[in-house]
Design an enzyme around this catalytic site. Structure first.
Site, PDB file in Angstrom:
ATOM      1  N   LYS A  60       2.823  -0.629   2.432  1.00 10.87           N
ATOM      2  CA  LYS A  60       4.090  -0.164   2.989  1.00 10.87           C
ATOM      3  C   LYS A  60       5.076  -1.316   3.087  1.00 10.87           C
ATOM      4  O   LYS A  60       6.251  -1.198   2.762  1.00 10.87           O
ATOM      5  CB  LYS A  60       3.864   0.438   4.384  1.00 10.87           C
ATOM      6  CG  LYS A  60       3.695   1.940   4.340  1.00 10.87           C
ATOM      7  CD  LYS A  60       4.150   2.615   5.623  1.00 10.87           C
ATOM      8  CE  LYS A  60       4.122   4.114   5.430  1.00 10.87           C
ATOM      9  NZ  LYS A  60       4.328   4.871   6.640  1.00 10.87           N
ATOM     10  N   LYS A  99      -5.537   7.640  -8.430  1.00 12.73           N
ATOM     11  CA  LYS A  99      -6.312   8.202  -7.319  1.00 12.73           C
ATOM     12  C   LYS A  99      -5.575   9.395  -6.701  1.00 12.73           C
ATOM     13  O   LYS A  99      -4.369   9.300  -6.445  1.00 12.73           O
ATOM     14  CB  LYS A  99      -6.514   7.125  -6.242  1.00 12.73           C
ATOM     15  CG  LYS A  99      -7.431   7.579  -5.117  1.00 12.73           C
ATOM     16  CD  LYS A  99      -7.352   6.659  -3.917  1.00 12.73           C
ATOM     17  CE  LYS A  99      -6.334   7.149  -2.925  1.00 12.73           C
ATOM     18  NZ  LYS A  99      -6.386   6.530  -1.614  1.00 12.73           N
ATOM     19  N   LYS A 110      -2.271  12.246  -1.059  1.00 17.47           N
ATOM     20  CA  LYS A 110      -1.068  12.933  -0.578  1.00 17.47           C
ATOM     21  C   LYS A 110       0.162  12.071  -0.834  1.00 17.47           C
ATOM     22  O   LYS A 110       1.214  12.548  -1.214  1.00 17.47           O
ATOM     23  CB  LYS A 110      -1.170  13.202   0.925  1.00 17.47           C
ATOM     24  CG  LYS A 110      -2.120  14.319   1.277  1.00 17.47           C
ATOM     25  CD  LYS A 110      -2.560  14.237   2.745  1.00 17.47           C
ATOM     26  CE  LYS A 110      -4.034  14.552   2.880  1.00 17.47           C
ATOM     27  NZ  LYS A 110      -4.639  14.137   4.133  1.00 17.47           N
TER      28      LYS A 110
END
Ligand code: TYM
Length: 325
Positions: free
Chosen positions: A110, A189, A192
Site C-alpha cells: 500500500k 493470484k 479481491k
C-alpha cells in the site's frame, strides 16, 4: 492437534479462498480440534460501511456452513466476539519491533502505491498473531500469501516467551501445494484487490461468462501445449476427477483444440463441484436464527480457551499476580 484459521469478510468468498483455505478447514475438521473465525476486526481496515460489514459477516457464516464446515465438529465464531484477542494484541504489540511490521507485504504494498495506510493496517499482523496464539493453535491452514504473517506470529511468540517465560505455543502454517496460490482470471493470484476473482456463489450465468473471459496466451490452436503451468489447467485440476484431468492433459499435449473448449469444461466442472453447497446455502438462508445460534455457541467455546491463554500471558508479564498453586 489444535487447528485455527480466519477469513476476512471483505467481499464474497472466491475460488482462491476455498481451495487455498476453506477446503483445508473442512478436510481437517474430522480428526482435529478446529477453530475457524470470521475476521471482522481485520475487515475494518478496508470496510467503512456498518451495514455492509454486517451483511458480509452474515454471508461469510452462511458460506462456510454451506461449504461443509460442521459446527458439531469444529468451532465457528466471529473474531470480535472474543475481546480477549484484542487485549492480547496490546500485550504482543509491546514485543513487536517496528522493523518487523515495516517488512510485512500488505502494508509495504500500500505504501509503495502511495495509498495512505492507517495504524490498523500497519499492526494487522499483530492482531493476527493474537488470533493464533490465543487458542494455543498448532496448525494454521492458509494460502501462500499468509505464510509471512505466521512467521511474524512465531517471532512474536518467541520474543514474548524469551522476555518472560514460556507461554505461547509456536504455530505452523499448513498449505496445500497445488492450491496455495490459486490463479485469477488474469493468471495472477486470485484476489479481491486485483479484481480477478470468481465467486463461489456467483449466479451461474455471469460466472460462466467470467470463466469464458479468462485471459490465455495467443498460441495457435494447432500447437501442442504443456498443461503444467497453464492457469486454466491449474483451475480445472482443482475441480475435475482424476480421469478428466488425465484426458484434458493429453488433449493439451496433442494440440488442435481451443482454449474455449477448456473454459467450457472448467465452467461445467465448477458448476458440478459446487452444486451441493449452493443447495445447502439456499436452505440455510431460510434459517438465520440457526446460524446466529451456531455463532453464539462457537464464541462461547472460543472465549473459554482465549480467556485461559490471556490469563497465562497476563501472569507471565506481570499484569496479574501469580496464582497460588
Ligand atoms: P483473507 O481473508 O485474505 O483470505 C482467507 C484465506 O484465503 C486464502 N487465499 C488464497 N489461497 C490460495 N490462493 C489464493 N488466490 C487465495 N486468496 C486468498 C488466504 O491465504 C487465507 O488463508 N489475514 C487473513 C485473515 C486472518 C487469519 C488470522 C488467518 C486473520 N487472522 C489468523 C489465519 C490465522 C486474511 O486476510 O485472509
Amino acid at each position: 492437534m489444535r487447528v485455527l484459521s480466519g477469513i476476512q469478510p471483505t467481499g464474497r468468498f472466491h475460488w482462491g479462498n476455498y481451495f487455498g483455505a476453506i477446503r483445508q478447514y473442512i478436510d481437517l475438521q474430522d480428526d482435529h480440534d478446529g477453530y475457524y473465525f470470521i475476521a471482522n476486526l481485520h475487515a475494518l481496515t478496508t470496510i467503512r460501511d456498518a451495514e455492509l460489514l454486517q451483511q458480509l459477516t452474515h454471508d461469510a457464516a452462511l458460506d462456510l456452513l454451506a461449504l461443509g464446515l460442521d459446527p458439531d465438529k469444529a468451532t465457528l465464531f466471529i473474531q470480535s466476539d472474543i475481546p480477549e484477542v484484542s487485549q492480547l494484541t496490546w500485550i504482543l504489540m509491546t514485543c513487536t519491533s517496528m522493523g518487523l511490521l515495516e517488512r510485512c507485504v500488505a502494508y509495504k504494498e500500500k505504501k509503495e502505491k502511495g495509498i495512505a495506510a492507517d495504524a490498523g493496517l500497519f499492526t494487522y499482523p499483530v492482531l493476527m498473531s493474537a488470533d493464533i496464539l490465543a487458542y494455543d493453535s498448532q496448525w494454521v491452514p492458509v494460502g501462500q500469501d499468509q505464510v509471512q504473517h505466521i512467521e511474524v506470529c512465531r517471532d512474536l511468540a518467541n520474543s514474548f516467551n524469551h522476555h518472560f517465560k514460556s507461554t505461547f505455543v509456536l504455530p505452523e502454517a499448513r498449505i496445500v501445494g497445488s492450491a496455495a496460490k490459486v490463479p485469477g482470471t488474469d493468471g495472477e493470484k486470485m484476489s479481491k484487490s486485483y479484481d480477478n476473482t470468481i465467486g463461489l456463489f456467483e449466479e451461474l450465468k455471469p460466472q460462466r461468462k467470467k470463466i469464458m473471459r479468462i485471459q490465455t496466451d495467443s498460441r495457435p490452436m494447432e500447437d501442442p501445449k504443456e498443461p503444467e503451468g497453464d492457469h486454466l489447467f491449474q483451475l480445472y485440476q482443482l475441480m475435475a476427477t482424476a480421469e478428466e484431468i488425465e484426458e484434458m492433459a493429453s488433449l493439451y499435449r496433442q494440440g488442435g483444440f481451443g482454449y474455449g473448449h477448456v473454459k467450457k469444461a472448467l465452467a461445467d466442472v465448477a458448476e458440478r463441484y459446487f452444486a451441493p453447497a449452493r443447495e445447502r446455502r439456499q436452505e440455510l438462508e431460510n434459517h438465520p436464527d440457526t446460524v446466529r445460534d451456531i455463532l453464539k455457541a462457537g464464541a462461547e467455546r472460543a472465549r473459554t480457551v482465549a480467556a485461559e491463554v490471556l490469563a497465562r500471558a497476563e501472569e507471565a508479564c506481570g499484569l496479574t499476580a501469580p496464582k497460588p498453586h
